[in-house]
Design an enzyme around this catalytic site. Structure first.
Site, PDB file in Angstrom:
ATOM      1  CG  HIS A  91       2.380   1.600  -3.194  1.00 43.58           C
ATOM      2  ND1 HIS A  91       3.149   2.290  -3.907  1.00 43.58           N
ATOM      3  CD2 HIS A  91       2.559   0.307  -2.855  1.00 43.58           C
ATOM      4  CE1 HIS A  91       4.278   1.182  -4.156  1.00 43.58           C
ATOM      5  NE2 HIS A  91       3.905   0.033  -3.496  1.00 43.58           N
ATOM      6  CD  GLU A  92       1.074  -2.151  -0.222  1.00 49.84           C
ATOM      7  OE1 GLU A  92       0.714  -3.429  -0.760  1.00 49.84           O
ATOM      8  OE2 GLU A  92       2.173  -1.687   0.033  1.00 49.84           O
TER       9      GLU A  92
ATOM     10  CG  HIS B 131       1.396  -3.537  -5.118  1.00 55.06           C
ATOM     11  ND1 HIS B 131       2.199  -3.674  -6.260  1.00 55.06           N
ATOM     12  CD2 HIS B 131       1.956  -2.837  -4.396  1.00 55.06           C
ATOM     13  CE1 HIS B 131       3.239  -2.972  -5.919  1.00 55.06           C
ATOM     14  NE2 HIS B 131       3.267  -2.560  -4.673  1.00 55.06           N
TER      15      HIS B 131
END
Length: 249
Positions: free
Chosen positions: A46-47, A50
């Site tokens: 998820h990170e 980004h």
């Protein structure tokens, strides 16, 4: 701990999986292991998503900070990655959490508002992709499941790991899509807030996170009402059931 039963396709499979509870001690230990193996990749990717989205839009901040790495150590936040998920698991609430936010600088983007929106959606999209991979694996193995379910390793993988991996990713996706600063869903505001007020918006994001996480924990505890659990069950839970060949939530 009982595994989710297969439902909706084939009486033979349902009969084969009717006895889906293992010994409590062994099952609980494997449940903890599966939770970690599901939760850490969900947070890390998820990170990384980004940071990767920001990098492709011209911002080298995350790359310079080493946050495009898949090494979990680079992303772990002691409270959000360890304490909060364990606490929610013990309370039997939907598991979610957070890693250290990936740094990015929207001034590198050609269009800061559009870029901020894309970066915000990248994380939830990564979680959706991971949930889809788990669902595809469940569909691919569904026909062979009755003959393999007698093998404990397969049973744990198919009936515990795959559903848990999908659910955790969908919980993270829908939780982060809430349009509340500093969650990813609040990036929609970057598209509508006048450019001259964007600086103030980013400042609010910086200080909103601790307040929001306190509210997530305190409101259910004090008022014995958990709207976040209702929301995640209605969204992530129902979507997971649609994606899998059997009911998992």
């Amino acid at each position: 701990m009982c595994f989710p039963r297969l439902m909706g396709r084939g009486a033979g499979v349902r009969r084969a999986l009717r006895l889906d509870c293992f010994s409590m001690d062994t099952d609980y230990l494997i449940y903890i292991a599966c939770s970690i193996l599901c939760f850490v990749p969900a947070l890390v990717l998820h990170e990384v998503a980004h940071g990767f989205a920001a990098y492709k839009l011209g911002d080298p901040t995350a790359k310079r900070a080493g946050r495009l790495s898949l090494n979990p150590i680079k992303h772990i936040d002691p409270f959000g990655t360890v304490i909060l998920p364990l606490m929610l698991m013990l309370l039997n609430w939907p598991i979610f959490g957070y890693a250290k936010p990936v740094p990015y600088n929207p001034t590198y983007f050609k269009d800061p508002r559009k870029g901020d929106f894309i970066v915000g959606l990248a994380g939830p999209c990564a979680n959706l992709a991971m949930a889809a991979v788990a669902a595809l694996a469940a569909h691919a193995l569904y026909g062979a499941a009755p003959g393999l379910i007698g093998n404990d390793a397969f049973a744990y993988f198919y009936l515990m790991f795959l559903p848990m991996f999908a659910l955790i990713n969908l919980y993270l996706m829908f939780f982060n899509l809430l349009p509340i600063p500093p969650l990813d869903g609040s990036s929609i505001f970057a598209l509508v807030i006048p450019r001259k007020h964007l600086g103030k918006y980013y400042e609010i994001q910086r200080y909103a996170f601790p307040i929001f996480m306190i509210a997530v924990v305190v409101i259910p505890y004090v008022f014995n009402v958990n709207p976040f659990s209702w929301y995640l069950d209605a969204t992530a839970g129902n979507l997971a059931n649609l994606m899998f060949p059997f009911r998992i939530s």
